[in-house]
Design a protein around this motif. Structure first.
Motif, PDB file in Angstrom:
ATOM      1  N   ASN A  74      48.194 -27.975 -22.757  1.00 32.77           N
ATOM      2  CA  ASN A  74      47.600 -28.552 -21.546  1.00 32.77           C
ATOM      3  C   ASN A  74      46.379 -29.402 -21.869  1.00 32.77           C
ATOM      4  OD1 ASN A  74      48.979 -27.653 -18.932  1.00 32.77           O
ATOM      5  ND2 ASN A  74      48.970 -25.807 -20.183  1.00 32.77           N
ATOM      6  N   ILE A  75      45.575 -28.967 -22.804  1.00 26.99           N
ATOM      7  CA  ILE A  75      44.410 -29.754 -23.224  1.00 26.99           C
ATOM      8  C   ILE A  75      44.878 -31.062 -23.864  1.00 26.99           C
ATOM      9  CG2 ILE A  75      42.417 -29.823 -24.771  1.00 26.99           C
ATOM     10  CD1 ILE A  75      42.255 -26.711 -24.331  1.00 26.99           C
ATOM     11  N   ASP A  76      45.910 -30.998 -24.682  1.00 31.97           N
ATOM     12  CA  ASP A  76      46.454 -32.202 -25.314  1.00 31.97           C
ATOM     13  C   ASP A  76      46.986 -33.192 -24.275  1.00 31.97           C
ATOM     14  OD1 ASP A  76      45.808 -31.237 -27.828  1.00 31.97           O
ATOM     15  OD2 ASP A  76      47.868 -30.634 -28.334  1.00 31.97           O
ATOM     16  N   ILE A  77      47.571 -32.691 -23.208  1.00 30.29           N
ATOM     17  CA  ILE A  77      48.059 -33.571 -22.140  1.00 30.29           C
ATOM     18  C   ILE A  77      46.896 -34.313 -21.495  1.00 30.29           C
ATOM     19  CG2 ILE A  77      49.111 -33.611 -19.841  1.00 30.29           C
ATOM     20  CD1 ILE A  77      50.963 -31.312 -20.860  1.00 30.29           C
ATOM     21  N   VAL A  78      45.783 -33.628 -21.270  1.00 31.26           N
ATOM     22  CA  VAL A  78      44.614 -34.291 -20.695  1.00 31.26           C
ATOM     23  C   VAL A  78      44.088 -35.353 -21.661  1.00 31.26           C
ATOM     24  CG1 VAL A  78      42.287 -33.996 -19.760  1.00 31.26           C
ATOM     25  CG2 VAL A  78      44.039 -32.273 -19.286  1.00 31.26           C
ATOM     26  N   HIS A  79      44.066 -35.038 -22.956  1.00 29.15           N
ATOM     27  CA  HIS A  79      43.666 -36.036 -23.962  1.00 29.15           C
ATOM     28  C   HIS A  79      44.599 -37.253 -23.909  1.00 29.15           C
ATOM     29  CE1 HIS A  79      40.372 -34.440 -26.385  1.00 29.15           C
ATOM     30  NE2 HIS A  79      40.908 -33.240 -26.248  1.00 29.15           N
ATOM     31  N   LEU A  80      45.888 -37.004 -23.823  1.00 28.79           N
ATOM     32  CA  LEU A  80      46.874 -38.075 -23.767  1.00 28.79           C
ATOM     33  C   LEU A  80      46.677 -38.942 -22.523  1.00 28.79           C
ATOM     34  CD1 LEU A  80      49.465 -39.366 -24.955  1.00 28.79           C
ATOM     35  CD2 LEU A  80      50.750 -37.756 -23.543  1.00 28.79           C
ATOM     36  N   LEU A  81      46.437 -38.299 -21.393  1.00 34.94           N
ATOM     37  CA  LEU A  81      46.198 -39.053 -20.168  1.00 34.94           C
ATOM     38  C   LEU A  81      44.940 -39.906 -20.273  1.00 34.94           C
ATOM     39  CD1 LEU A  81      47.218 -36.362 -17.543  1.00 34.94           C
ATOM     40  CD2 LEU A  81      48.327 -38.573 -17.924  1.00 34.94           C
ATOM     41  N   ARG A  82      43.905 -39.373 -20.906  1.00 35.78           N
ATOM     42  CA  ARG A  82      42.678 -40.168 -21.101  1.00 35.78           C
ATOM     43  C   ARG A  82      42.980 -41.389 -21.955  1.00 35.78           C
ATOM     44  NH1 ARG A  82      37.724 -37.880 -24.496  1.00 35.78           N
ATOM     45  NH2 ARG A  82      39.360 -38.003 -26.038  1.00 35.78           N
ATOM     46  N   GLU A  83      43.729 -41.185 -23.023  1.00 39.46           N
ATOM     47  CA  GLU A  83      44.071 -42.279 -23.934  1.00 39.46           C
ATOM     48  C   GLU A  83      44.923 -43.343 -23.226  1.00 39.46           C
ATOM     49  OE1 GLU A  83      47.171 -42.788 -27.577  1.00 39.46           O
ATOM     50  OE2 GLU A  83      45.891 -41.002 -27.649  1.00 39.46           O
ATOM     51  N   LYS A  84      45.938 -42.909 -22.503  1.00 42.14           N
ATOM     52  CA  LYS A  84      46.888 -43.833 -21.887  1.00 42.14           C
ATOM     53  C   LYS A  84      46.330 -44.556 -20.658  1.00 42.14           C
ATOM     54  CE  LYS A  84      50.286 -43.199 -24.706  1.00 42.14           C
ATOM     55  NZ  LYS A  84      50.786 -44.280 -25.561  1.00 42.14           N
ATOM     56  N   THR A  85      45.280 -44.023 -20.064  1.00 45.78           N
ATOM     57  CA  THR A  85      44.705 -44.643 -18.874  1.00 45.78           C
ATOM     58  C   THR A  85      43.398 -45.362 -19.177  1.00 45.78           C
ATOM     59  OG1 THR A  85      43.579 -42.587 -18.267  1.00 45.78           O
ATOM     60  CG2 THR A  85      45.774 -42.984 -17.299  1.00 45.78           C
ATOM     61  N   GLU A  86      43.021 -45.436 -20.445  1.00 43.10           N
ATOM     62  CA  GLU A  86      41.752 -46.065 -20.824  1.00 43.10           C
ATOM     63  C   GLU A  86      41.671 -47.484 -20.260  1.00 43.10           C
ATOM     64  OE1 GLU A  86      39.139 -47.056 -24.819  1.00 43.10           O
ATOM     65  OE2 GLU A  86      40.864 -45.740 -24.960  1.00 43.10           O
TER      66      GLU A  86
END
Length: 88
Positions: free
Chosen positions: A54-66
């Protein structure tokens, strides 16, 4: 007068937006870490693998929505990640 509600109105339990998406993954991670309850149930022992996912998903969302987030969304995602990483 017609009292029937539309299907959309019946299923409207709250507006889904980016903030609620991030908070949903955060809540799931906190639950898996044993930090919070869901439906008055708490894990007997943490599931670090699911928490990390779940933490990795939040990291991924931050990266993809930058570059596409509002200031408040950026602040929320950074705050959530900081909190989760401390607790992990």
């Amino acid at each position: 007068m017609n009292d029937k509600r539309t299907h959309e109105e019946e299923n409207d339990t709250g507006k889904l937006d980016f903030n609620s998406l991030i908070l949903g993954f955060s809540s799931a991670a906190l639950y898996e870490l044993g930090q919070t309850k869901i439906d008055n149930k708490k894990l007997s022992r943490p599931n670090l693998e699911l928490a990390e996912q779940n933490i990795d998903i939040v990291h991924l969302l931050r990266e993809k929505t930058e570059g596409n987030l509002t200031k408040s969304e950026e602040k929320l995602i950074e705050s959530v990640l900081e909190d989760l990483e401390k607790k992990y």
